[in-house]
Design an enzyme around this catalytic site. Structure first.
Site, PDB file in Angstrom:
ATOM      1  N   THR A 162       0.911  -1.134   0.000  1.00 16.15           N
ATOM      2  CA  THR A 162       0.000   0.000   0.000  1.00 16.15           C
ATOM      3  C   THR A 162       0.944   1.175   0.000  1.00 16.15           C
ATOM      4  O   THR A 162       2.107   1.018   0.354  1.00 16.15           O
ATOM      5  CB  THR A 162      -0.847  -0.038   1.301  1.00 16.15           C
ATOM      6  OG1 THR A 162      -1.889  -0.999   1.170  1.00 16.15           O
ATOM      7  CG2 THR A 162      -1.490   1.288   1.641  1.00 16.15           C
TER       8      THR A 162
ATOM      9  N   ARG B 278     -13.919  -7.673  -2.185  1.00 18.72           N
ATOM     10  CA  ARG B 278     -13.242  -7.408  -0.900  1.00 18.72           C
ATOM     11  C   ARG B 278     -12.681  -5.973  -0.842  1.00 18.72           C
ATOM     12  O   ARG B 278     -12.052  -5.506  -1.772  1.00 18.72           O
ATOM     13  CB  ARG B 278     -12.111  -8.423  -0.714  1.00 18.72           C
ATOM     14  CG  ARG B 278     -11.329  -8.278   0.607  1.00 18.72           C
ATOM     15  CD  ARG B 278     -10.058  -7.488   0.447  1.00 18.72           C
ATOM     16  NE  ARG B 278      -9.257  -7.485   1.671  1.00 18.72           N
ATOM     17  CZ  ARG B 278      -8.173  -6.725   1.847  1.00 18.72           C
ATOM     18  NH1 ARG B 278      -7.771  -5.929   0.887  1.00 18.72           N
ATOM     19  NH2 ARG B 278      -7.502  -6.762   2.970  1.00 18.72           N
TER      20      ARG B 278
ATOM     21  N   GLY C 244     -10.344  -3.465   1.672  1.00 25.05           N
ATOM     22  CA  GLY C 244      -9.426  -3.510   2.812  1.00 25.05           C
ATOM     23  C   GLY C 244      -9.571  -2.308   3.730  1.00 25.05           C
ATOM     24  O   GLY C 244     -10.603  -1.627   3.740  1.00 25.05           O
ATOM     25  N   ASP C 245      -8.528  -2.056   4.481  1.00 31.84           N
ATOM     26  CA  ASP C 245      -8.564  -0.978   5.479  1.00 31.84           C
ATOM     27  C   ASP C 245      -8.239   0.393   4.891  1.00 31.84           C
ATOM     28  O   ASP C 245      -8.587   1.412   5.487  1.00 31.84           O
ATOM     29  CB  ASP C 245      -7.562  -1.281   6.599  1.00 31.84           C
ATOM     30  CG  ASP C 245      -6.138  -1.427   6.051  1.00 31.84           C
ATOM     31  OD1 ASP C 245      -5.959  -2.125   5.036  1.00 31.84           O
ATOM     32  OD2 ASP C 245      -5.213  -0.829   6.639  1.00 31.84           O
TER      33      ASP C 245
ATOM     34  N   THR D 176      -0.322   0.215   6.548  1.00 30.50           N
ATOM     35  CA  THR D 176      -0.193  -0.846   5.554  1.00 30.50           C
ATOM     36  C   THR D 176      -0.136  -2.168   6.296  1.00 30.50           C
ATOM     37  O   THR D 176       0.405  -2.236   7.392  1.00 30.50           O
ATOM     38  CB  THR D 176       1.062  -0.676   4.682  1.00 30.50           C
ATOM     39  OG1 THR D 176       1.242  -1.863   3.894  1.00 30.50           O
ATOM     40  CG2 THR D 176       2.317  -0.456   5.510  1.00 30.50           C
ATOM     41  N   GLY D 177      -0.695  -3.203   5.703  1.00 24.75           N
ATOM     42  CA  GLY D 177      -0.659  -4.500   6.371  1.00 24.75           C
ATOM     43  C   GLY D 177      -1.914  -5.296   6.091  1.00 24.75           C
ATOM     44  O   GLY D 177      -2.656  -4.989   5.148  1.00 24.75           O
TER      45      GLY D 177
ATOM     46  N   GLY E  44      -5.235  -5.951   6.053  1.00 23.56           N
ATOM     47  CA  GLY E  44      -6.325  -5.007   6.236  1.00 23.56           C
ATOM     48  C   GLY E  44      -7.444  -5.450   7.157  1.00 23.56           C
ATOM     49  O   GLY E  44      -8.014  -4.640   7.892  1.00 23.56           O
TER      50      GLY E  44
END
Ligand code: ASP
Length: 332
Positions: free
Chosen positions: A198, A226, A228-229, A248-249, A251
């Site tokens: 990200t 889907r 994510g965060d 980042t990671g 999510g």
């Protein structure tokens, strides 16, 4: 041992000694299994060069008196245009072999925010997120509607195959092999080696205002729409007057643990520095299985990065300092 490694990846840069509000910007290009073994010197050099270019573009805005919102927009746009990072041009593939992009932006002055999810033909999703914030009465737009809004705002549109890269396609093939035994599950198996990532930026301007921006292609082989965060305000991106965060990671964890707003809540209600708060939250996340990292800035101009993975692409520039860019857990 884990604690030692974790402590080693925290860096703090304080610019509090300056009389005026100190300007500064810190960016990331994703966290994960990033080791020296997996990268040759030429690749490493290319990442450092692009990180430096992006952070400089953001810093220039601050230097000529521009606001933090414009600075984070400028830096993230550069990262989106690079094939090296999982955002914009370098976005990962979905299970169905296309690309769906998420992004968000937040203005710490007044908590104005804009976000987009699942867009397929917008060259720079961060510009669309910003348009949502500034030109609509909404905070989050998704899919076809978001794309229609992009067209009306005359943002640059591209074919979905603009986002194709060989490198990400190989990652999709590896991911599909790994998930072949359970192809119908909605939950994604998580393997940082698939290289998610990200991009993001947080900054403080001359007036002491903070902003945060985050943009991503999400996770390789994602399906069923889907999200994510990154476009979820408070999860992958957040800014108020004391604290701004881009994450980042993995999510799903960042959404469930509201990582970005949890960090800023600890700054606000527990009077912690953003760096201390981020360190706590990322350690707690690791304990429940959540991998990733954040960049943070607080109202004193303290810029930090914290991550619980092997590496995170990152760079920062503060007043009077040179650009510092790093990739691995330790710079040595
Ligand atoms: N946070 C992103 C997502 O879950 C991916 C990443 O940062 O690696 O969509």
């Amino acid at each position: 041992m884990k604690t030692i490694i974790f402590a080693a990846v925290i860096s703090v840069f304080s610019a509090t000694a300056l009389a005026k509000a100190p300007i500064g910007i810190v960016i990331h290009g994703g966290a994960g299994t990033i080791s020296r073994d997996s990268m040759n010197p030429a690749q490493e050099q290319a990442y450092h060069a692009m990180l430096a270019h992006a952070v400089n573009q953001g810093y220039k805005v601050l230097e000529r008196g521009g606001n933090s919102l414009d600075a984070v927009t400028a830096a993230v746009t550069v990262l989106e245009d690079s094939p090296l990072f999982n955002a914009g041009k370098g976005a990962v593939y979905t299970f169905d072999e296309s690309h769906e992009l998420d992004a968000s932006i937040m203005d710490g002055r007044n908590r104005a925010a804009g976000a987009v999810a699942g867009v397929t033909n917008v060259k720079n999703p961060i510009l669309l997120a910003r348009a949502v914030m500034e030109k609509s009465v909404h905070v989050m737009l998704a899919g076809k509607g978001a794309e229609q809004f992009a067209k009306e705002q005359q943002l640059e549109l591209v074919d979905n195959n603009y986002f194709n890269t060989e490198f990400r396609y190989e990652a999709l093939k590896r991911a599909k092999q790994a998930i072949a035994p359970q192809p119908h599950q909605a939950a994604l198996p998580y393997d940082p080696a698939w290289k998610m990532g990200t991009v993001g930026a947080v900054a403080i301007d001359r007036n002491g205002n903070l902003a945060a921006a985050t943009s991503t292609g999400g996770m390789t082989a994602k399906r069923y729409g889907r999200i994510g965060d990154a476009p979820v305000i408070g999860a992958g991106n957040f800014a108020d007057q004391q604290c701004a965060v881009s994450a980042t990671g993995h999510g799903e964890f960042f959404i469930r643990y509201q990582v970005a707003s949890d960090i800023c809540a600890r700054v606000k209600y527990q009077q912690k520095s953003a760096q201390a708060a981020a360190t706590e939250v990322l350690a707690e996340l690791k304990a429940v299985g959540g991998d990733g990292g954040v960049i943070v800035v607080d109202s004193k101009g303290q810029l930090s990065w914290v991550f619980n993975t092997e590496g995170m692409y990152r760079a920062r520039k503060t007043e009077g300092g040179e650009v510092l860019s790093e990739i691995f857990a330790s710079s040595h």
